[in-house]
Design a protein around this motif. Sequence first.
Motif, PDB file in Angstrom:
ATOM      1  N   ASN A 115       0.816  -1.209   0.000  1.00 12.86           N
ATOM      2  CA  ASN A 115       0.000   0.000   0.000  1.00 12.86           C
ATOM      3  C   ASN A 115       0.855   1.267   0.000  1.00 12.86           C
ATOM      4  OD1 ASN A 115      -2.581  -1.218  -0.034  1.00 12.86           O
ATOM      5  ND2 ASN A 115      -2.525  -1.553   2.173  1.00 12.86           N
ATOM      6  N   GLU A 116       1.981   1.204   0.677  1.00 12.54           N
ATOM      7  CA  GLU A 116       2.850   2.374   0.764  1.00 12.54           C
ATOM      8  C   GLU A 116       3.712   2.566  -0.478  1.00 12.54           C
ATOM      9  OE1 GLU A 116       5.169   1.900   4.268  1.00 12.54           O
ATOM     10  OE2 GLU A 116       3.459   2.077   5.644  1.00 12.54           O
ATOM     11  N   ASN A 117       3.977   1.480  -1.203  1.00 11.74           N
ATOM     12  CA  ASN A 117       4.968   1.567  -2.288  1.00 11.74           C
ATOM     13  C   ASN A 117       4.465   1.166  -3.662  1.00 11.74           C
ATOM     14  OD1 ASN A 117       7.639   2.134  -0.736  1.00 11.74           O
ATOM     15  ND2 ASN A 117       6.740   0.416   0.391  1.00 11.74           N
ATOM     16  N   ILE A 118       3.182   0.869  -3.816  1.00  9.78           N
ATOM     17  CA  ILE A 118       2.712   0.293  -5.078  1.00  9.78           C
ATOM     18  C   ILE A 118       3.071   1.158  -6.284  1.00  9.78           C
ATOM     19  CG2 ILE A 118       0.405   1.309  -4.874  1.00  9.78           C
ATOM     20  CD1 ILE A 118       1.368  -2.147  -6.363  1.00  9.78           C
ATOM     21  N   SER A 119       3.016   2.471  -6.153  1.00 14.43           N
ATOM     22  CA  SER A 119       3.323   3.344  -7.292  1.00 14.43           C
ATOM     23  C   SER A 119       4.798   3.283  -7.670  1.00 14.43           C
ATOM     24  CB  SER A 119       2.932   4.795  -6.974  1.00 14.43           C
ATOM     25  OG  SER A 119       3.679   5.290  -5.870  1.00 14.43           O
ATOM     26  N   LYS A 120       5.648   2.855  -6.743  1.00 20.91           N
ATOM     27  CA  LYS A 120       7.083   2.776  -6.988  1.00 20.91           C
ATOM     28  C   LYS A 120       7.521   1.397  -7.484  1.00 20.91           C
ATOM     29  CE  LYS A 120       7.877   5.912  -3.065  1.00 20.91           C
ATOM     30  NZ  LYS A 120       8.534   6.030  -1.730  1.00 20.91           N
ATOM     31  N   LEU A 121       6.601   0.449  -7.479  1.00 18.20           N
ATOM     32  CA  LEU A 121       6.956  -0.936  -7.790  1.00 18.20           C
ATOM     33  C   LEU A 121       6.604  -1.351  -9.213  1.00 18.20           C
ATOM     34  CD1 LEU A 121       5.800  -2.586  -4.435  1.00 18.20           C
ATOM     35  CD2 LEU A 121       8.150  -2.194  -5.186  1.00 18.20           C
ATOM     36  N   SER A 122       6.146  -0.408 -10.020  1.00 23.70           N
ATOM     37  CA  SER A 122       5.801  -0.728 -11.400  1.00 23.70           C
ATOM     38  C   SER A 122       7.012  -1.287 -12.132  1.00 23.70           C
ATOM     39  CB  SER A 122       5.302   0.531 -12.115  1.00 23.70           C
ATOM     40  OG  SER A 122       4.970   0.253 -13.452  1.00 23.70           O
ATOM     41  N   GLY A 123       6.822  -2.416 -12.787  1.00 25.05           N
ATOM     42  CA  GLY A 123       7.911  -3.055 -13.524  1.00 25.05           C
ATOM     43  C   GLY A 123       8.650  -4.106 -12.729  1.00 25.05           C
ATOM     44  N   ASP A 124       8.396  -4.177 -11.433  1.00 26.64           N
ATOM     45  CA  ASP A 124       9.072  -5.161 -10.588  1.00 26.64           C
ATOM     46  C   ASP A 124       8.174  -6.391 -10.410  1.00 26.64           C
ATOM     47  OD1 ASP A 124      11.167  -6.184  -9.049  1.00 26.64           O
ATOM     48  OD2 ASP A 124      11.444  -4.291  -7.979  1.00 26.64           O
ATOM     49  N   TYR A 125       8.671  -7.390  -9.665  1.00 32.16           N
ATOM     50  CA  TYR A 125       7.862  -8.594  -9.487  1.00 32.16           C
ATOM     51  C   TYR A 125       8.064  -9.240  -8.130  1.00 32.16           C
ATOM     52  CZ  TYR A 125      12.059 -11.410 -10.776  1.00 32.16           C
ATOM     53  OH  TYR A 125      13.314 -11.992 -10.833  1.00 32.16           O
ATOM     54  N   ILE A 126       7.056 -10.007  -7.745  1.00 26.08           N
ATOM     55  CA  ILE A 126       7.070 -10.779  -6.504  1.00 26.08           C
ATOM     56  C   ILE A 126       6.972 -12.252  -6.838  1.00 26.08           C
ATOM     57  CG2 ILE A 126       5.719 -11.392  -4.453  1.00 26.08           C
ATOM     58  CD1 ILE A 126       4.952  -8.496  -4.141  1.00 26.08           C
ATOM     59  N   CYS A 127       7.861 -13.053  -6.264  1.00 28.96           N
ATOM     60  CA  CYS A 127       7.774 -14.506  -6.383  1.00 28.96           C
ATOM     61  C   CYS A 127       7.012 -15.042  -5.172  1.00 28.96           C
ATOM     62  CB  CYS A 127       9.158 -15.141  -6.432  1.00 28.96           C
ATOM     63  SG  CYS A 127      10.105 -14.787  -7.929  1.00 28.96           S
ATOM     64  N   VAL A 128       6.073 -15.912  -5.430  1.00 22.24           N
ATOM     65  CA  VAL A 128       5.344 -16.590  -4.361  1.00 22.24           C
ATOM     66  C   VAL A 128       6.015 -17.946  -4.194  1.00 22.24           C
ATOM     67  CG1 VAL A 128       3.108 -17.500  -3.643  1.00 22.24           C
ATOM     68  CG2 VAL A 128       3.232 -15.322  -4.859  1.00 22.24           C
ATOM     69  N   SER A 129       6.892 -18.040  -3.197  1.00 25.63           N
ATOM     70  CA  SER A 129       7.822 -19.173  -3.104  1.00 25.63           C
ATOM     71  C   SER A 129       7.336 -20.254  -2.151  1.00 25.63           C
ATOM     72  CB  SER A 129       9.195 -18.667  -2.654  1.00 25.63           C
ATOM     73  OG  SER A 129       9.684 -17.674  -3.540  1.00 25.63           O
ATOM     74  N   ASN A 130       7.557 -21.496  -2.560  1.00 20.18           N
ATOM     75  CA  ASN A 130       7.215 -22.642  -1.729  1.00 20.18           C
ATOM     76  C   ASN A 130       8.361 -23.649  -1.773  1.00 20.18           C
ATOM     77  OD1 ASN A 130       6.946 -23.906  -4.263  1.00 20.18           O
ATOM     78  ND2 ASN A 130       4.744 -23.514  -4.329  1.00 20.18           N
ATOM     79  N   VAL A 131       8.132 -24.821  -1.211  1.00 22.71           N
ATOM     80  CA  VAL A 131       9.183 -25.843  -1.180  1.00 22.71           C
ATOM     81  C   VAL A 131       9.616 -26.215  -2.595  1.00 22.71           C
ATOM     82  CG1 VAL A 131       9.645 -28.263  -0.615  1.00 22.71           C
ATOM     83  CG2 VAL A 131       8.556 -26.766   1.075  1.00 22.71           C
ATOM     84  N   HIS A 132       8.655 -26.370  -3.489  1.00 22.22           N
ATOM     85  CA  HIS A 132       8.967 -26.766  -4.867  1.00 22.22           C
ATOM     86  C   HIS A 132       9.866 -25.741  -5.557  1.00 22.22           C
ATOM     87  CE1 HIS A 132       8.568 -28.098  -8.971  1.00 22.22           C
ATOM     88  NE2 HIS A 132       7.933 -26.992  -9.322  1.00 22.22           N
ATOM     89  N   THR A 133       9.497 -24.465  -5.499  1.00 24.63           N
ATOM     90  CA  THR A 133      10.296 -23.446  -6.184  1.00 24.63           C
ATOM     91  C   THR A 133      11.655 -23.262  -5.517  1.00 24.63           C
ATOM     92  OG1 THR A 133       9.330 -21.620  -4.884  1.00 24.63           O
ATOM     93  CG2 THR A 133       8.231 -22.220  -6.940  1.00 24.63           C
ATOM     94  N   THR A 134      11.703 -23.411  -4.195  1.00 22.85           N
ATOM     95  CA  THR A 134      12.966 -23.208  -3.476  1.00 22.85           C
ATOM     96  C   THR A 134      13.954 -24.331  -3.776  1.00 22.85           C
ATOM     97  OG1 THR A 134      11.756 -22.062  -1.710  1.00 22.85           O
ATOM     98  CG2 THR A 134      13.994 -22.788  -1.211  1.00 22.85           C
ATOM     99  N   VAL A 135      13.475 -25.569  -3.805  1.00 25.59           N
ATOM    100  CA  VAL A 135      14.357 -26.689  -4.158  1.00 25.59           C
ATOM    101  C   VAL A 135      14.778 -26.594  -5.621  1.00 25.59           C
ATOM    102  CG1 VAL A 135      14.459 -29.199  -4.456  1.00 25.59           C
ATOM    103  CG2 VAL A 135      13.456 -28.225  -2.379  1.00 25.59           C
TER     104      VAL A 135
END
Length: 262
Positions: free
Chosen positions: A42-62
């Motif tokens: 909420n505080e940074n959404i306007s500054k995060l355009s073009g970036d990405y978030i990974c939703v990480s779990n055991v499968h992606t981490t291994v």
Amino acid sequence: MNTSAYNENYQRIVNKNEIPSCNILGVNIAAIDMKWLLNFLNENISKLSGDYICVSNVHTTVTAYEDEEYCKVQNGGILAIPDGGPLSSVGQKRGCKNMKRTTGPSLMGEIFKISVSKGYRHYFYGSTDETLEKLYLVLKETYPGIQIAGMYSPPFRPMTDDEDKAIVERINETEPDFVWVGLGAPKQEKWMAAHQGRVSGLMVGVGAGFDYHAGNIDRAPEWMQKSNLEWVYRLLQDPRRLFGRYWHTNTKFIWNAMVRGK
């Protein structure tokens, strides 16, 4: 199009070093909870355009532990959040007491709830046309006034450079705040990394999140989620597809992260 590209030249505005994290098998998992994440977005959404978030779990981490390039992709976004309960459990044992499971579907739901008051616009990239149609109807009914900027189901074959350029322009023209990416791991993370700095809006790879919110898949009961047993519920729903993956990644995670402390 090279979907495995990792954009090392991307210049972000938000200071990533201020985000608490715990390194698990080489992946810097954010040592956060949902409240922290929502405040941050909420505080940074306007500054995060073009970036990405990974939703990480055991499968992606291994997978990242075994694949150096994919590890760079996991670490290349603004955040890799602990979708998998075992990640937050390991983090807490390593001293990150505030680290709690933060799932992709739950994040979507929390953002949807405040989208009308915040004026957030959403683009959905991935899944099938049928699922997107169901998702559109559910969201419009559940969250009256929500702004769905657009939806696109890409072809299962690799896209040409011209096709990719066209869809990027199509997304950017809608001026979204959030670009939800539902391609499944590791494809969605590689897609986001390849489009870092090119796509307007914050990209979030949510895997089966589209199916959950469209009503195609039921989430596990809350007690199973809190007990880190949602993977068991998913396995019972789709044993043929998930058994081999869980056997491979879960055993490696237990040995390397929990026993060896990597």
